[in-house]
Design a protein around this motif. Structure first.
Motif, PDB file in Angstrom:
ATOM      1  N   GLU A   1       0.839  -1.190   0.000  1.00  0.00           N
ATOM      2  CA  GLU A   1       0.000   0.000   0.000  1.00  0.00           C
ATOM      3  C   GLU A   1       0.881   1.248   0.000  1.00  0.00           C
ATOM      4  O   GLU A   1       1.775   1.370   0.830  1.00  0.00           O
ATOM      5  CB  GLU A   1      -0.911   0.022   1.220  1.00  0.00           C
ATOM      6  CG  GLU A   1      -1.960  -1.062   1.216  1.00  0.00           C
ATOM      7  CD  GLU A   1      -2.825  -1.007   2.454  1.00  0.00           C
ATOM      8  OE1 GLU A   1      -2.880   0.054   3.101  1.00  0.00           O
ATOM      9  OE2 GLU A   1      -3.447  -2.028   2.774  1.00  0.00           O
ATOM     10  N   PRO A   2       0.627   2.156  -0.913  1.00  0.00           N
ATOM     11  CA  PRO A   2       1.432   3.384  -0.919  1.00  0.00           C
ATOM     12  C   PRO A   2       1.045   4.274   0.255  1.00  0.00           C
ATOM     13  O   PRO A   2      -0.121   4.340   0.639  1.00  0.00           O
ATOM     14  CB  PRO A   2       1.057   4.040  -2.245  1.00  0.00           C
ATOM     15  CG  PRO A   2      -0.290   3.494  -2.569  1.00  0.00           C
ATOM     16  CD  PRO A   2      -0.349   2.114  -1.978  1.00  0.00           C
ATOM     17  N   GLU A   3       2.031   4.917   0.832  1.00  0.00           N
ATOM     18  CA  GLU A   3       1.726   5.832   1.921  1.00  0.00           C
ATOM     19  C   GLU A   3       1.212   7.142   1.349  1.00  0.00           C
ATOM     20  O   GLU A   3       1.502   7.493   0.215  1.00  0.00           O
ATOM     21  CB  GLU A   3       2.957   6.062   2.786  1.00  0.00           C
ATOM     22  CG  GLU A   3       4.119   6.687   2.051  1.00  0.00           C
ATOM     23  CD  GLU A   3       5.334   6.858   2.925  1.00  0.00           C
ATOM     24  OE1 GLU A   3       5.609   8.010   3.282  1.00  0.00           O
ATOM     25  OE2 GLU A   3       5.989   5.852   3.215  1.00  0.00           O
ATOM     26  N   ASP A   4       0.403   7.830   2.142  1.00  0.00           N
ATOM     27  CA  ASP A   4      -0.147   9.099   1.689  1.00  0.00           C
ATOM     28  C   ASP A   4       0.960  10.134   1.602  1.00  0.00           C
ATOM     29  O   ASP A   4       1.632  10.422   2.592  1.00  0.00           O
ATOM     30  CB  ASP A   4      -1.243   9.585   2.640  1.00  0.00           C
ATOM     31  CG  ASP A   4      -2.462   8.693   2.604  1.00  0.00           C
ATOM     32  OD1 ASP A   4      -2.680   8.053   1.558  1.00  0.00           O
ATOM     33  OD2 ASP A   4      -3.193   8.638   3.603  1.00  0.00           O
ATOM     34  N   LEU A   5       1.155  10.659   0.421  1.00  0.00           N
ATOM     35  CA  LEU A   5       2.188  11.664   0.204  1.00  0.00           C
ATOM     36  C   LEU A   5       1.583  13.047   0.312  1.00  0.00           C
ATOM     37  O   LEU A   5       0.449  13.283  -0.089  1.00  0.00           O
ATOM     38  CB  LEU A   5       2.820  11.474  -1.170  1.00  0.00           C
ATOM     39  CG  LEU A   5       3.520  10.138  -1.403  1.00  0.00           C
ATOM     40  CD1 LEU A   5       4.024  10.069  -2.837  1.00  0.00           C
ATOM     41  CD2 LEU A   5       4.670   9.963  -0.439  1.00  0.00           C
ATOM     42  N   VAL A   6       2.346  13.955   0.835  1.00  0.00           N
ATOM     43  CA  VAL A   6       1.914  15.347   0.966  1.00  0.00           C
ATOM     44  C   VAL A   6       2.715  16.168  -0.029  1.00  0.00           C
ATOM     45  O   VAL A   6       3.947  16.098  -0.056  1.00  0.00           O
ATOM     46  CB  VAL A   6       2.143  15.856   2.404  1.00  0.00           C
ATOM     47  CG1 VAL A   6       1.754  17.314   2.521  1.00  0.00           C
ATOM     48  CG2 VAL A   6       1.377  15.005   3.396  1.00  0.00           C
ATOM     49  N   ASP A   7       2.016  16.933  -0.836  1.00  0.00           N
ATOM     50  CA  ASP A   7       2.671  17.775  -1.830  1.00  0.00           C
ATOM     51  C   ASP A   7       3.288  18.980  -1.119  1.00  0.00           C
ATOM     52  O   ASP A   7       2.568  19.794  -0.538  1.00  0.00           O
ATOM     53  CB  ASP A   7       1.649  18.234  -2.866  1.00  0.00           C
ATOM     54  CG  ASP A   7       2.266  19.039  -3.993  1.00  0.00           C
ATOM     55  OD1 ASP A   7       3.491  19.254  -3.972  1.00  0.00           O
ATOM     56  OD2 ASP A   7       1.515  19.448  -4.895  1.00  0.00           O
TER      57      ASP A   7
ATOM     58  N   THR B   1       1.661  22.615   0.680  1.00  0.00           N
ATOM     59  CA  THR B   1       1.946  22.979   2.067  1.00  0.00           C
ATOM     60  C   THR B   1       2.569  24.370   2.133  1.00  0.00           C
ATOM     61  O   THR B   1       2.175  25.196   2.967  1.00  0.00           O
ATOM     62  CB  THR B   1       2.904  21.945   2.704  1.00  0.00           C
ATOM     63  OG1 THR B   1       2.325  20.651   2.584  1.00  0.00           O
ATOM     64  CG2 THR B   1       3.168  22.254   4.158  1.00  0.00           C
TER      65      THR B   1
END
Length: 81
Positions: A12-18, A22
């Motif tokens: 499962e890919p982890e949630d990435l934050v752009d 931000t």
């Protein structure tokens, strides 16, 4: 059976934050950009209060976005790998 679940969790890919979003959120709160946001809001209120107008607030929008993007661009590349 537990090893299958562990493997599924790894897939499962982890949630990435752009980082750009931000930084933009942070820059929208900066003093210089807040002043431009207030001008944009005033223009939008003025336009929305009239039924027949050709005013569009484009200049205010461009000024605000230029401020936000310029602020974010100064630090964006330090977040890239």
């Amino acid at each position: 059976m537990p090893t299958v679940k562990a493997e599924e969790a790894e897939d499962e890919p982890e949630d990435l934050v752009d980082p750009q979003e931000t930084l933009r959120d942070h820059c929208r709160e900066q003093k210089s950009c807040v002043a431009l946001k207030e001008k944009l809001d005033e223009c939008n209120d003025r336009v929305n209060s009239r039924s027949k107008t050709t005013e569009m607030c484009s200049e205010e929008l461009f000024d605000f976005m230029h401020c936000v993007d310029g602020c974010a661009a100064k630090r964006l590349f330090s977040f890239l790998k």
